[in-house]
Design an enzyme around this catalytic site. Structure first.
Site, PDB file in Angstrom:
ATOM      1  N   ASP A  67      27.435 -10.339  -0.900  1.00  0.00           N
ATOM      2  CA  ASP A  67      27.660  -9.153  -1.736  1.00  0.00           C
ATOM      3  C   ASP A  67      29.098  -9.099  -2.229  1.00  0.00           C
ATOM      4  OD1 ASP A  67      28.904  -8.580   0.665  1.00  0.00           O
ATOM      5  OD2 ASP A  67      27.717  -6.815   1.123  1.00  0.00           O
ATOM      6  N   ASN A 136      26.016   2.927   8.554  1.00  0.00           N
ATOM      7  CA  ASN A 136      24.859   3.682   8.046  1.00  0.00           C
ATOM      8  C   ASN A 136      23.585   2.825   8.068  1.00  0.00           C
ATOM      9  OD1 ASN A 136      25.487   1.839   6.134  1.00  0.00           O
ATOM     10  ND2 ASN A 136      25.784   3.286   4.450  1.00  0.00           N
ATOM     11  N   HIS A 138      23.318  -0.161   6.745  1.00  0.00           N
ATOM     12  CA  HIS A 138      23.142  -1.049   5.587  1.00  0.00           C
ATOM     13  C   HIS A 138      23.301  -2.517   5.987  1.00  0.00           C
ATOM     14  CE1 HIS A 138      27.636  -1.227   4.018  1.00  0.00           C
ATOM     15  NE2 HIS A 138      27.460  -1.947   5.092  1.00  0.00           N
ATOM     16  N   GLU A 143      21.931  -0.002   0.698  1.00  0.00           N
ATOM     17  CA  GLU A 143      22.274   1.291   1.264  1.00  0.00           C
ATOM     18  C   GLU A 143      21.014   2.064   1.661  1.00  0.00           C
ATOM     19  OE1 GLU A 143      25.217   0.781   1.922  1.00  0.00           O
ATOM     20  OE2 GLU A 143      26.562   1.800   0.540  1.00  0.00           O
TER      21      GLU A 143
HETATM   22  P1  PGA Z   1      31.933  -5.008   9.593  1.00  0.00           P
HETATM   23  O1  PGA Z   1      31.016  -4.588   8.375  1.00  0.00           O
HETATM   24  O2  PGA Z   1      31.475  -6.347  10.031  1.00  0.00           O
HETATM   25  O3  PGA Z   1      33.323  -5.047   8.982  1.00  0.00           O
HETATM   26  O4  PGA Z   1      31.764  -3.961  10.650  1.00  0.00           O
HETATM   27  C1  PGA Z   1      29.642  -4.602   8.506  1.00  0.00           C
HETATM   28  C2  PGA Z   1      28.968  -4.129   7.247  1.00  0.00           C
HETATM   29  O5  PGA Z   1      29.367  -3.095   6.687  1.00  0.00           O
HETATM   30  O6  PGA Z   1      27.993  -4.760   6.829  1.00  0.00           O
END
Ligand code: PGA
Length: 242
Positions: A67, A136, A138, A143
């Protein structure tokens, strides 16, 4: 889906890096999709170290970036592009034609999505996808509320993603949208590893593995993947019923 619990972040990252090494040894033209973020950082580093040490030929591997933040240029240290370039692509000398990352500053984001979908299709699908999980639920920028049937798409970022996302940037940036592979890509991937570490992820991991499968919690789709692995450390496993 299977749950695998490791002692700590390092052993979890070792195991994930070993998965990548095994894949590229067995399938030199593998299609690999990695996520950026704090969680996969050590996996990427260990993968790069192991590949260099074992002199693995990666010249036929296809690299897909999960992404990107729409509007954030690749030279910004908080971009996913920057992460991939520094953690994996430059140390392992990937050539430009092996690498497919969303161009988040293209004026035509729809075209970026279709380009990515076509590449994945033409290459025969993703062999291994390694993702993190947001606060959240995701995955990538899928999302809460997003369909499980989407391929690449552009999406308005959720409030949680907008506030948590600032942690990647040295100076505050204006984030609004994300461009991401969809959950249909995850469902179609031949193998998926979802990684999480630390007590702060215990709640979202509990929902991922024990909660209802629902669009409002995207990571719950992992429960349906026949070759999906939720790989976590003991802290992230803290709220799972044992
Ligand atoms: P993080 O992000 O590995 O920095 O905790 C995870 C995400 O938001 O997919």
């Amino acid at each position: 889906m299977q749950l695998k619990i490791y002692k700590d972040y390092h052993s979890l990252s070792e195991a994930a890096a070993t998965e990548i090494i095994e894949l590229v040894k067995n399938k030199p033209d593998a299609v690999l999709c990695l996520a950026s973020g704090d969680t996969p950082r050590l996996t990427c580093k260990l993968f790069a170290e192991k590949a260099i040490k074992e002199k693995i030929d990666l010249s036929n591997v296809t690299f897909i970036g999960l992404d990107e933040w729409v509007g954030i240029p690749p030279e910004n240290e908080g971009s996913c592009h920057y992460f991939f370039q520094h953690e994996v692509l430059t140390p392992l000398h990937f050539s430009a034609d092996q690498v497919h990352l969303f161009d988040a500053i293209s004026e035509n984001q729809e075209e970026e999505c279709r380009k990515m979908d076509n590449i994945i299709f033409e290459k025969g699908g993703i062999d291994l996808m390694i993702v993190g999980i947001g606060m959240n639920g995701h995955i990538g920028f899928n999302e809460p509320g997003v369909s499980f049937d989407k391929h690449s798409h552009v999406i308005d970022l959720d409030d949680t993603t907008l506030s948590v996302g600032q942690k990647y940037f040295k100076t505050a940036v204006s984030l609004l949208k994300g461009i991401t592979l969809g959950l249909h890509h995850l469902r179609e991937s031949k193998k998926v590893l979802l990684l999480a570490n630390g007590a702060k992820k215990a709640g979202v991991i509990q929902k991922t593995v024990e909660g209802e499968i629902t669009l409002s919690f995207p990571a719950s789709i992992m429960q349906k993947h026949s070759n999906g692995f939720v790989m976590i450390d003991e802290e992230a496993a803290g709220l799972i019923e044992k």
